[in-house]
Structure formats: structure tokens, C-alpha cells
Design an enzyme around this catalytic site. Sequence first.
Site, PDB file in Angstrom:
ATOM      1  N   TRP A   1       0.838  -1.208   0.000  1.00 49.17           N
ATOM      2  CA  TRP A   1       0.000   0.000   0.000  1.00 49.17           C
ATOM      3  C   TRP A   1       0.874   1.260   0.000  1.00 49.17           C
ATOM      4  O   TRP A   1       0.534   2.261  -0.594  1.00 49.17           O
ATOM      5  CB  TRP A   1      -0.912  -0.005   1.242  1.00 49.17           C
ATOM      6  CG  TRP A   1      -1.788   1.219   1.325  1.00 49.17           C
ATOM      7  CD1 TRP A   1      -3.012   1.383   0.762  1.00 49.17           C
ATOM      8  CD2 TRP A   1      -1.483   2.455   1.983  1.00 49.17           C
ATOM      9  NE1 TRP A   1      -3.503   2.629   1.021  1.00 49.17           N
ATOM     10  CE2 TRP A   1      -2.582   3.320   1.769  1.00 49.17           C
ATOM     11  CE3 TRP A   1      -0.399   2.933   2.727  1.00 49.17           C
ATOM     12  CZ2 TRP A   1      -2.630   4.610   2.276  1.00 49.17           C
ATOM     13  CZ3 TRP A   1      -0.445   4.220   3.231  1.00 49.17           C
ATOM     14  CH2 TRP A   1      -1.554   5.039   3.006  1.00 49.17           C
ATOM     15  N   HIS A   2       2.018   1.177   0.678  1.00 44.48           N
ATOM     16  CA  HIS A   2       2.853   2.375   0.821  1.00 44.48           C
ATOM     17  C   HIS A   2       3.546   2.767  -0.456  1.00 44.48           C
ATOM     18  O   HIS A   2       4.056   3.879  -0.566  1.00 44.48           O
ATOM     19  CB  HIS A   2       3.877   2.173   1.940  1.00 44.48           C
ATOM     20  CG  HIS A   2       3.262   2.273   3.289  1.00 44.48           C
ATOM     21  ND1 HIS A   2       2.628   1.217   3.887  1.00 44.48           N
ATOM     22  CD2 HIS A   2       3.154   3.309   4.156  1.00 44.48           C
ATOM     23  CE1 HIS A   2       2.163   1.598   5.063  1.00 44.48           C
ATOM     24  NE2 HIS A   2       2.465   2.852   5.256  1.00 44.48           N
ATOM     25  N   GLY A   3       3.580   1.876  -1.422  1.00 44.17           N
ATOM     26  CA  GLY A   3       4.194   2.272  -2.680  1.00 44.17           C
ATOM     27  C   GLY A   3       4.488   1.083  -3.553  1.00 44.17           C
ATOM     28  O   GLY A   3       4.599  -0.048  -3.087  1.00 44.17           O
TER      29      GLY A   3
ATOM     30  N   PHE B   1       2.126   8.431  -1.359  1.00 45.65           N
ATOM     31  CA  PHE B   1       1.454   7.153  -1.134  1.00 45.65           C
ATOM     32  C   PHE B   1      -0.002   7.168  -1.589  1.00 45.65           C
ATOM     33  O   PHE B   1      -0.539   8.176  -1.890  1.00 45.65           O
ATOM     34  CB  PHE B   1       1.553   6.758   0.334  1.00 45.65           C
ATOM     35  CG  PHE B   1       2.971   6.753   0.806  1.00 45.65           C
ATOM     36  CD1 PHE B   1       3.960   6.170   0.013  1.00 45.65           C
ATOM     37  CD2 PHE B   1       3.350   7.368   1.973  1.00 45.65           C
ATOM     38  CE1 PHE B   1       5.274   6.180   0.410  1.00 45.65           C
ATOM     39  CE2 PHE B   1       4.661   7.384   2.375  1.00 45.65           C
ATOM     40  CZ  PHE B   1       5.622   6.794   1.597  1.00 45.65           C
TER      41      PHE B   1
END
Lengths: 413, 483
Positions: free
Chosen positions: B331-333, B483
Site C-alpha cells: 500500500w505504501h508504494g 502514497f
Amino acid sequence: MTEMAEKEKTDISEREIPAGIRILPAAVIAAATVILAVLFLILPVRTFSENENRTLAAAPAFSVGGFLSGSFQEGFEQFLADQFPGRDTWFALSVRKERLLGRQEINSVYYAEDADGELRLIDEYRTPQNTEKFEQAVLRLAKGVESARVTVLLVPTAVTIYGDELPAEARARMNASQEETIRQIFSGIEAEDTSVTLLSAQEVLEQGRSGGRNMFYRTDHHWTLAGAYEGYRLLSPAFGIEDAGQTAGTVRTVSGDFRGTTWSKVCDPEVSPDTIEIYENPAWAGTLRVSYEDTGEESDSPYNPKYLKVKDQYSLFLNNLHPFITITNPGADLRRTDPAAGERRALAVVKDSYANSLIPFLIDRYETIYIFDPRYYRGSISGFVNDHPEVQDVLVLYNLCTMDDDRGVGAIK
Amino acid sequence: MVFSSLLFLLFFLPACLILCFLAGRAAGSARPGAETAGNRARNAVLLIFSLFFYAWGEAKCLPLLMFSALVDYIDGRLLEKFDDRPGIRRLCLAVSLIINFSLLGIFKYADFFAGLANRLPGVNLPLPGIALPIGISFYTFQTTSYSIDVYRRQVSAEKNYFRYLTYVSMFPQLIAGPIVRYRTVSEELLHRRTSGELFTDGFFRFLIGLFRKVLIANVLGELWASLSAAADLSVAAAWLGLLTFTLQLYFDFSAYSDMAIGLGWMLGFHFEENFRYPLSAVSLTDFWRRWHISLSGWFRDYLYIPLGGNRRGRVLQLRNLLIVWFLTGLWHGASWNFVLWGLYHGLFLVLEKFVWGRFLEKLPRFFRHLYALAVIVFGFGIFYFDDLSVFGHYLTFAFGTAGNALLAADFLWSLRNYFPVLLTALVLAFPVYPRIRAWICSRKSGIRRILTLTGGICCIALYLLCLAALVRDSYNPFLYFRF
């Protein structure tokens, strides 16, 4: 027991932070914000910041394309920051805060301090990347020049001469040694061509400093007139100039409020301004001619005092930047220590802006000085020298920073 | 637009607040239980400002945001319309989830997946090179949480698209969280009470966030920028660098949540807290109850528990944890280092749960803090370096295997220049402020007043310093923007 619990409860509810007393600072902040917004809208737009020595952003023109790509927004936020009411004061406030919190480096500018507590701003120095490019440029030039002698003068900057005034950790961070770089460049040139005279100004500048004179501006990246004079004295034997220590002219202070390019990166009012001295010879009167080829300007002085009224006062020396300048001084003192070399009438200088404050000393000793700024001069310098047989010396003068990052160096030929 | 910008502080926010206030006083009363005209006008102002806020940063992607909201709005209506047809309801939810995650997949992970596919022999896809639309990870999670909640009948569907869009696009939480769920604010979208006291609370909450962002996170960012780019570092400086980045990230991100929550209060909304002093955690399990709470809550409620959570035996629980932490990282990248970071945290959670959790609890508190902080700080090293070989190089400094010094001028220089900010950041990473506040509240009335006023005056001074830093255009990135 219950009573005590009850009592405690009331105590706590009374112990809330009183509301009224919190509204007061909130109101001050809100009011300040609104006042600044209004001031931004009504104050006239400034086009140039003297302090920062740069053009300030103007309002961007709105276009749908610009809005979609985000360039309008970016331009607008820059405009807002640049035109913020009282920008200089805010800028100074922010720098003051950082200094009070112990910062000794801001915006890649390092704060050095001498024994008397006087501050000196020194630009960050990084390991050079283009020393080979410089060596090649000098070798190209020396190869191209047929009969004149080529002399290279490399000048270390304040980071070397006043490095001991920097905090120890800052010195360690900028551990690239200009002395070592000069040595490498010189041995690189010597290996290919032994005819070039190679000079480093480090020693004479250090001596000049221990003599109690200030070799570099405290707020600018240039050397002072005193520093340039040391450079001149170092050059003289190579050029065969007789009595080089003697100067016929006088030194005059023309400014006491110079805040140079290094200062413009921090705009810190705590750092006191520099004085600018210039060298003048009364004998120049009426005979000296300085011509700037690009603009067609002619002058009877190597200085343009109009620059004293603006921020960038160092530009007073040789009228700022020009691709090609010719200085003629019919009254020049041509005495040389080495009569066999013939009369040295003319000199060609390939240089950065450090030379601008040194050249006035050389004016007294050459009938003609041709000055090339390779950033803008597009022709062949060696070709020019070969076409002018009166040129018997070619001087390449760079400081250790521009030597590395000047775009013009690659164009020297 | 970001909160810590002159445009937001000087023009956007004052204009929005004034217009919301004026709109709220608009005449007309509604039937009991329905939305008042004043509230409708306030929502309209809020929606227009929010769309402008988003367009200022990413005008091209505004239609995507509106489309994403439209999908889930329609989905919500359909879910309610076919209340008694479970098959259709499942289909509706599935369609919504597929559309939402496809959009996220295309706009955030297209390059990543194409790059993965290209590793297979014979595959050579061109990389689409799509720029990440701001906030897509946040609003996708919001809109899906809405659809799932309506599906689960935990909240009733929103009848009005524009009100729903107001919720999704609401500028305080639009681009960097917290991930506010519809059910948290559905009541307040219809009728919210604003009061002078709540407004003042929100005002100071916002200011504190601004201070934490501009005066701490940005300054630490400068230090980390210089340390992470250094060609050579001593062991001490390398660890100081990782600690600095951890503090920067925490202050940057939690300051954004502070500002978002403060703005919410000023506008009459109550968002849930997103951070509770995560760096003061005593274990990684504790850390995830304190760090980015709205994200871990989302994964818990919409992924971990539906997968069966811990109720189906240890093997399935481990599988579920693996999936959750893989996706939390992703999810963060769109980069492997984030996945690795997620799995790293997952691993420590599993170890704490099954191996050394009991033992940890017996340790003195100081050592538990030390353990947690060390794991967290090292983890953010994985998080920062998207090129693992660069991280590997950095670690040779951190473990002294690069032949570097244990302690050198770079460490002393960093302390000399940043000590007050580093110290303040370290202290404020622990729950000091609530204690000070409680202490002030426990004093006598007069002293309490004087202390409160002093605090207010400090706020004025800090606010001026923030403006000065913003005018000087010093280093001002928003980390969670990516993000």
C-alpha cells in the site's frame, strides 16, 4: 468517601483550561494572517530583491493548460513567497532562528569565525569533478600558442585560506583539499608540457593573511584587492616585471556596505558588510582606454562606479562580465628584469572574475591587455594571440571553484 | 495544495472558514430530521473548496476522484435498493471493489506490475509511466470502506451524490489521511454542531501540527538529506541518520493528521485519532496500535478479520498475517522495499505473538522501549531506500564494515547543527504534552491562567517562525504525498 469523590470531580471540571484566555492568542494569529493576506494583495509587486540578488517571481499568467499541468500553481506559490509582505524581514527572522538553534551551515554556506568573533561566510566546497577538463584546456591553449609564454595562476578560495576559522567538523566535512587539487593539476600539465609556468597563490595568500590583511571578502566568494595584489606580486617574476612590489598608484576605499553573493544565500544581518578597495594610478588620466567589444562601450577607467549603487558591487571591477575587453595604457612602465625576452608590451588574460580585481595592477605594466572570458568568447584564443605578435605573455587565471564548474573552461582553445 | 503553504494559510483556509461560517447562517429551516439549508450551504462551500484544493495539486486527476466517488455512491444506492437479494448485493460489492482496486492498480502499480511481468522470459511490456494521482491510496480505501460498510448494513447508503463527494473529497483528510470512514462522519455531514470552544481546540490542534511539520519535520529532513547523500559516514552518524529519518517521517505524517483533525474540528467534524505516540511503543504490536491507526484498522476490519483472523487455527492465522502485511507494505508504494518493510513488521508481530512476547513483558520498561525503537528505526531504513543495494551500502556504514570510523566529525557536526531540534523531536515523540497539560490543569486558577497565556504567546511566536520558514522557501516536502 463519596463526598471526596464528588469534590474531586468538581475540582477537575473547574480545572479546565479557561476558554477566554485561549481565544486571545488565537485571535492575534488569525488577525495577523488576514492582515498579511490583505497586505499581499495591496502592496506593489517588487521585481528584484537586492538582498538575495535575484529577480523575484511575478504573477503567472493563467491558462487552462498551465493549470492542468500544474505550472500555474507552481508559479503562483513562488509568486506568493517572493512577494510576501516584508519578505526580507521574514527571511532574516528565519535565518536568525536557525543560527540561535546552533546552525553553522545554512543553504550550503558555512559560518566561520575569527578570534575576535567576526563572522565570515564561506561557500561549501566539494571535491572537484573536472580537473582533467581544465588540464586539457590549458594544454590545448599552450599547444596552440606559437611564441608567447603561457602562465597559469590558480587561486585557492577562502575555504583554504581561512579554513581554520571554520568549525572543526565543517572542515572535516569539506575535506577536499584545494592544495592537493592544484598539485594534481600542475603535475598533469607538467607531464605533457613543461613550457607552461605554473603558479599557486596559496602561499602568498597565507602570507598576506598572516601580515594582518584580509585576503577574501567576508560576504562574497571573491578575493579582496589585498588578495589580488598578492596574486599580482606572485605573477611579476614570471612576467619579468621589475619592482613589482612597488605600485605607482593609490588604494582607495569605495564602499563600506558590500554584501556579496555568499551573503545573498543567507541574508543574515548579523554578518557585517565588507569594504571594497580599488587600485588607481593618477597617471592613467587621459591616456587609459578600456573598450568592451560586445557593447562597444569605451571608458577611461577599469571600474564602473554605477555598480556601487546596486547589490552586486564586485561587478565594479572591469564592468562586470564581457566576452572580450581591450585595455590600452600608452604610459605603461615596461621595465623588465630580463632584457633578453624583449619588451613585453602586451598580455592576454584568460580568466574568471577573480582576474577583474587583479588586472588593474597589470595595467601599469603592459601597453595592451587583451582579456578573454571563455564563458562568452567563442573564438580561438591561441589564434588571436598568434595574430598579435606583440603578445608575449598569456595568463590563465582561475580560482579553484570556477576552475571546476565554469562552463567556459571546456571552450578554451 | 499542502497545509504548510502560504497559499493555504493566508488565503485558502481563511476564505473557506469565513464562507462556511456565513453559509451556516443562511436562512431557512428544514423539516425535523432533515438537513438544514444552512448545513447544505456549508457542505456546498466545503465541496467547492475541496475540489479546488485537489485541483490545485492535480487538476488532471480530479475526474478520477469524482468517478471513484460516483462508483461507490451508485453502489451504495444499489445495495440498498436490492436489500433482499443477496446475490445481487454480492455482485454489486464485487463490481465496486474490482473497479476501485483496478483504478488503484492502474494508476499506482502499473509500472510495478509491468516491470514484474517483464522479468518473465519473452515478456517485454512497455512501462506505462503513469504519474501517481495524489491521495489515490487514501480515497480508494475510503470509498471501498463505505461500500463494504453499506454491504454489511453497518451504515445506511448516502442518498445525495454531492454529499457523498463532500465526504470523499473533504480537503482536511483528502490527500494524506487519516482514512476517515463514512460512518464516522455520516451524522456530521447532515447536521454538525460547531462551537467556539471546538473551533478554538481545532485551531490550536492545527497550529501544533503546523509547528511539528514546519519547525521539526522539515528541519530534520534537511539533516537526513545531507546524511543520506554523504559519500562516507561514521557508524554513529549512520544510526543518527536512520533515527533522524524515523523522527522526520513520524513528525511529518502525524503532523499532517494533527492538522487534518484540527481542521475537522474547526469545520465541525470529528475524525478519529491516527497516531498515539508510536515511537513510545514498547513492542511492535504496541507500535501498530499507535502508528497510522486508520490504515491498520482498515486492514484489520476489511481484510484480516474477513480472512478469518485468528479464529481458524495457527496455520491460517499465519497465512492471514502474511497477506495483510504483504499488502500493508505494498500500500505504501509500488516498490519491493515497501513490501519488505511490511513483511519485516509482520515477522516481528508474529515473533512477539508466538515466541518472545511473554519474555518481553518481563523486561524492564526501558529495554522494551529500546527494543521497539531499534526495530522500528531499522525498519524505516528499509522503508526509505527503494533501492536495496543502496540500503545495503548504507548498512555497511551502520555496522562499520565499510572500514569507516565509529564516531567522526559528521556525527558531531550533525549534533552541533541540529541538537535542539533533535532533542525536541525525541522528547515530543513521547507523550509529554498531555502530561504538561494535565499538570497545568492541576495548578491553581491564577497560575493556570498565566501558563495558558504564556503557551498562547509561544504559539504566536512559533506561528511567525513557521511563516518565516515558508517565506524563505526552505525544505518543505510532504513524505506521505507519494502514497
